[in-house]
Scaffold this motif. Sequence first.
Motif, mmCIF file in Angstrom:
data_model
loop_
_atom_site.group_PDB
_atom_site.id
_atom_site.type_symbol
_atom_site.label_atom_id
_atom_site.label_comp_id
_atom_site.label_asym_id
_atom_site.label_seq_id
_atom_site.Cartn_x
_atom_site.Cartn_y
_atom_site.Cartn_z
ATOM 1 N N LEU A 31 0.828 -1.207 0.000
ATOM 2 C CA LEU A 31 0.000 0.000 0.000
ATOM 3 C C LEU A 31 0.862 1.257 0.000
ATOM 4 N N GLY A 32 1.906 1.260 0.818
ATOM 5 C CA GLY A 32 2.821 2.397 0.858
ATOM 6 C C GLY A 32 3.531 2.606 -0.467
ATOM 7 N N TYR A 33 3.914 1.512 -1.114
ATOM 8 C CA TYR A 33 4.565 1.578 -2.425
ATOM 9 C C TYR A 33 3.647 2.260 -3.441
ATOM 10 N N MET A 121 -0.071 2.328 -14.357
ATOM 11 C CA MET A 121 -0.501 1.328 -13.379
ATOM 12 C C MET A 121 0.158 -0.025 -13.639
ATOM 13 N N GLU A 122 0.330 -0.370 -14.912
ATOM 14 C CA GLU A 122 1.006 -1.627 -15.236
ATOM 15 C C GLU A 122 2.465 -1.581 -14.784
ATOM 16 N N ALA A 123 3.146 -0.469 -15.033
ATOM 17 C CA ALA A 123 4.542 -0.316 -14.599
ATOM 18 C C ALA A 123 4.650 -0.370 -13.083
ATOM 19 N N TRP A 124 3.719 0.276 -12.384
ATOM 20 C CA TRP A 124 3.743 0.240 -10.915
ATOM 21 C C TRP A 124 3.592 -1.191 -10.420
ATOM 22 N N ALA A 125 2.619 -1.922 -10.977
ATOM 23 C CA ALA A 125 2.382 -3.305 -10.533
ATOM 24 C C ALA A 125 3.606 -4.182 -10.827
ATOM 25 N N LYS A 126 4.151 -4.067 -12.033
ATOM 26 C CA LYS A 126 5.335 -4.867 -12.388
ATOM 27 C C LYS A 126 6.544 -4.479 -11.547
ATOM 28 N N GLY A 127 6.589 -3.232 -11.064
ATOM 29 C CA GLY A 127 7.679 -2.764 -10.233
ATOM 30 C C GLY A 127 7.741 -3.449 -8.880
ATOM 31 N N LEU A 128 6.689 -4.160 -8.513
ATOM 32 C CA LEU A 128 6.688 -4.905 -7.250
ATOM 33 C C LEU A 128 7.494 -6.195 -7.320
ATOM 34 N N VAL A 129 7.792 -6.655 -8.521
ATOM 35 C CA VAL A 129 8.529 -7.905 -8.681
ATOM 36 C C VAL A 129 10.010 -7.665 -8.417
ATOM 37 N N ALA A 130 10.568 -8.423 -7.493
ATOM 38 C CA ALA A 130 12.004 -8.300 -7.164
ATOM 39 C C ALA A 130 12.825 -8.797 -8.340
ATOM 40 N N ASN A 131 13.899 -8.104 -8.609
ATOM 41 C CA ASN A 131 14.776 -8.511 -9.713
ATOM 42 C C ASN A 131 15.853 -9.457 -9.242
#
Length: 131
Positions: A31-33, A121-131
């Motif tokens: 949520l904070g992210y 929104m797609e970039a934000w969601a995908k940004g949650l995936v750890a690299n």
Amino acid sequence: MKQTMLMEKYPIYTIEIGKDEIVHNTMDGILGYFQAKIDAHPIASFIALFDHYTHTKALGDKGEMNPEILDARDVVFCFGQKLPTPQMLAIRPRSIGIAEMADKFVISFLETPMPHANEAMEAWAKGLVAN
């Protein structure tokens, strides 16, 4: 990220991220992210956090919850740049849903008529995936 039609009429984007592959592995962290992403966006405006899980559980016999869902929240915000007709209010504001399951988080949002909003929104969601 998958694009599907929910209930044969709602175009949604969904991504499922395992708890072992997500950058923020708590609901509060996610949520904070998203709130930080919205706050940093030049157009988006944060509105609220909604605890859908608590709301539905509080309905007692009138509510129904998939037992696999451990928590469910929505981040509510708006991308609106124009208000050409009063009817535009029917499709705003936007939200990103976060459902916590035993082994993953499911992130979803309704497609917008604005490509730049979908892309963000797609970039934000995908940004949650750890690299």
